[in-house]
Write an enzyme that holds these catalytic residues in place. Structure first.
Site, mmCIF file in Angstrom:
data_model
loop_
_atom_site.group_PDB
_atom_site.id
_atom_site.type_symbol
_atom_site.label_atom_id
_atom_site.label_comp_id
_atom_site.label_asym_id
_atom_site.label_seq_id
_atom_site.Cartn_x
_atom_site.Cartn_y
_atom_site.Cartn_z
ATOM 1 N N TYR A 147 0.855 -1.177 0.000
ATOM 2 C CA TYR A 147 0.000 0.000 0.000
ATOM 3 C C TYR A 147 0.892 1.228 0.000
ATOM 4 O O TYR A 147 1.767 1.368 0.847
ATOM 5 C CB TYR A 147 -0.919 0.026 1.225
ATOM 6 C CG TYR A 147 -1.815 1.244 1.278
ATOM 7 C CD1 TYR A 147 -2.830 1.422 0.330
ATOM 8 C CD2 TYR A 147 -1.647 2.234 2.240
ATOM 9 C CE1 TYR A 147 -3.644 2.542 0.356
ATOM 10 C CE2 TYR A 147 -2.457 3.367 2.273
ATOM 11 C CZ TYR A 147 -3.457 3.505 1.319
ATOM 12 O OH TYR A 147 -4.265 4.629 1.342
ATOM 13 N N ASP A 241 9.263 2.574 0.261
ATOM 14 C CA ASP A 241 8.171 3.223 0.968
ATOM 15 C C ASP A 241 8.305 2.857 2.442
ATOM 16 O O ASP A 241 7.895 1.776 2.864
ATOM 17 C CB ASP A 241 6.822 2.770 0.399
ATOM 18 C CG ASP A 241 5.650 3.441 1.104
ATOM 19 O OD1 ASP A 241 5.875 4.079 2.165
ATOM 20 O OD2 ASP A 241 4.507 3.322 0.617
ATOM 21 N N LYS A 269 3.670 9.095 8.848
ATOM 22 C CA LYS A 269 3.374 8.506 10.158
ATOM 23 C C LYS A 269 4.336 8.967 11.256
ATOM 24 O O LYS A 269 4.188 10.091 11.732
ATOM 25 C CB LYS A 269 3.253 6.991 10.014
ATOM 26 C CG LYS A 269 2.074 6.678 9.077
ATOM 27 C CD LYS A 269 1.665 5.249 8.907
ATOM 28 C CE LYS A 269 0.392 5.201 8.067
ATOM 29 N NZ LYS A 269 0.400 4.315 6.945
HETATM 30 C C1 PLP Z 1 -0.077 4.759 5.493
HETATM 31 C C2 PLP Z 1 0.800 4.447 4.340
HETATM 32 C C3 PLP Z 1 0.880 5.305 3.237
HETATM 33 C C4 PLP Z 1 -0.014 6.488 3.071
HETATM 34 O O1 PLP Z 1 0.183 7.459 4.048
HETATM 35 P P1 PLP Z 1 -1.005 8.513 4.342
HETATM 36 O O2 PLP Z 1 -0.399 9.465 5.314
HETATM 37 O O3 PLP Z 1 -2.132 7.699 4.907
HETATM 38 O O4 PLP Z 1 -1.378 9.145 3.065
HETATM 39 C C5 PLP Z 1 1.815 5.022 2.259
HETATM 40 N N1 PLP Z 1 2.621 3.952 2.351
HETATM 41 C C6 PLP Z 1 2.554 3.106 3.395
HETATM 42 C C7 PLP Z 1 3.497 1.942 3.457
HETATM 43 C C8 PLP Z 1 1.628 3.305 4.410
HETATM 44 O O5 PLP Z 1 1.528 2.431 5.411
#
Ligand code: PLP
Length: 436
Positions: A147, A241, A269
């Site tokens: 994701y 990511d 985060k």
């Molecule tokens: C949460 C998440 C995102 C997206 O971040 P948002 O602040 O919710 O837009 C992207 N990559 C990973 C791996 C995530 O867990």
């Protein structure tokens, strides 16, 4: 606090549904995968949240990992309060943006330069645009079950809440209605833990270096190194990511643990301390393709927001070497406790641990990719979720999210959670699960 009745979850959810689609501002909050009414949080403190009815939960959601120090940590509250009194947004550069960028670059050596944005989604979207702009290539490779936020090109075959959507849909590209076929025409999906064969059209490969949006799927030994080599073979950029793993699994993120240096990295985060932030960074020669130095446009009114940088700096300040050791030790013990609890209850389930991340897979075998991750028993997860919620323990309301024990969850608390899980698992087992 106002003297007015606190209201009930049911009443608030009814009102919410009238004015907010599904009653929530992010679909994973809606409880649709587990059934029932979401609790509306009134406040949080450390490892706990209280809902508007006054019920307390041990919170293992922790804003999906954004509040690694627990809720309302005094140092973060103080930093944000002080920052707010000095002005909430300027549209001009501030010192704390420099400090946070320096703090990121210092911890993550592959990030020679950093740009701050407002969410993880923005970070990944911008990193992919930069990769395309810098290489002059269009194709992007992602892994099924990864994701990377809700940008058009990266939604295909996504984990997290998109996995729940896919459960009723065909699960094919694109990952959402409203995404034109053209937006994903240059996106290719590979299976996690297998290295795809690339060609010279690939701008970048984006990967969660520890996958944490299809439950927890650690990289097999060698996977990230082989991916690095395959990218180098064709001149494609490797994008990590690290929106979940960054500043959580180690001071320098999953790239420190794996020893693999990506070209670009995405964060979110943890680095906002619970406020709206994201960041992407990488090699200086690549980052300098961004406007105003280069032709790749990227911007944001609230980018590097003064409150978010204050919270982020305060959060990073709490994360010293001892903190990472504590986080890792606790997660390991917690994972063993959970596995013992499942085994004792006779439930076929795996408690997975990678550094400070903990995942549950309700099936016999550790998942290695999206296909195997989806063998988790979603209805058993729903039963376990509610059995725990009744006992005052809050997991995420979706089977593909991980657990986020943080600095506020001490060993005694996690042991108490394990006891609740043992009871809950036995209850789920008595209910006849697993079904044949
Ligand atoms: C949460 C998440 C995102 C997206 O971040 P948002 O602040 O919710 O837009 C992207 N990559 C990973 C791996 C995530 O867990």
């Amino acid at each position: 606090m106002t003297g007015e009745p606190a209201g009930s979850n049911e009443a608030l959810f009814a009102r919410a549904q009238a004015v907010i689609p599904g009653g929530v501002n992010s679909p994973v909050r809606a409880f649709r995968a587990v059934g029932g009414t979401p609790y509306f949080v009134a406040r949080g403190e450390g490892p706990y949240v209280w809902d508007v009815e006054g019920t307390r939960y041990v919170d293992l959601v922790q804003s999906y990992g954004a509040v690694i120090a627990g809720h309302a940590h005094p140092r973060i509250v103080e930093a944000v309060t002080r920052a707010a009194a000095e002005g909430t947004s300027f549209g001009a550069p501030t010192e704390r943006e420099v400090l946070l960028a320096e703090a990121i670059a210092e911890r993550v050596p592959s990030c020679e330069k950093v740009r701050l944005v407002s969410s993880g989604t923005e970070a990944t979207m911008s990193a992919v645009r930069l990769a395309r702009g810098a290489t002059g290539r269009d194709a992007v490779v992602k892994f099924a079950g990864g994701y990377h936020g809700h940008g058009d090109a990266l939604l295909a075959e996504s984990g997290s809440g998109v996995a729940l959507l896919d459960a009723d849909e065909s699960g094919t590209v694109p990952g959402s209605a409203g995404v034109p076929a053209g937006a994903v025409a240059d996106t290719t999906i590979a299976a996690y833990n297998r290295v795809p064969r690339l060609d010279g059209r690939v701008a970048c490969v984006i990967v969660e270096p520890i996958a944490a949006n299809m439950g927890l799927v650690p990289p097999r030994p060698g996977f990230l190194a082989e991916l690095r080599a395959e990218c180098d073979r064709v001149g494609a950029l490797l994008v990590f990511d690290e929106v979940i793993t960054g500043f959580r699994v180690a001071r320098g993120g999953a790239q420190e643990l794996s020893g693999i240096r990506p070209d670009l990295s995405c964060f979110g985060k943890v680095i906002g301390g619970g406020l709206n932030i994201g960041a992407f960074g990488g090699r200086a020669d690549l980052m300098d393709h961004l406007a105003p130095l280069g032709p790749v446009y990227q911007a944001g009114t609230l980018s590097g927001n003064p409150l978010a940088t204050a919270a982020g700096l305060a959060a990073l300040d709490l994360l010293d070497a001892a903190a990472y050791e504590t986080l890792g030790d606790r997660a390991a013990r917690f994972g063993r406790g959970l596995q013992d609890a499942f085994d004792a209850a006779g439930l076929t389930a795996r408690a997975l641990v990678a550094a400070s991340l903990v995942g549950l897979h309700l099936g016999p075998d550790d998942p290695v990719d999206y296909e195997t991750a989806r063998r988790t028993d979603e209805s058993a997860y729903a039963s376990l979720f509610h059995a725990l919620l009744r006992r005052g323990v809050a997991l995420a309301p979706g089977a593909y999210e991980v657990l986020f024990p943080g600095l506020a969850h001490d060993d005694a608390l996690l042991e108490a959670v394990v006891d609740q899980v043992a009871e809950a698992a036995a209850e789920v087992a008595r209910g006849g699960w697993p079904r044949s």
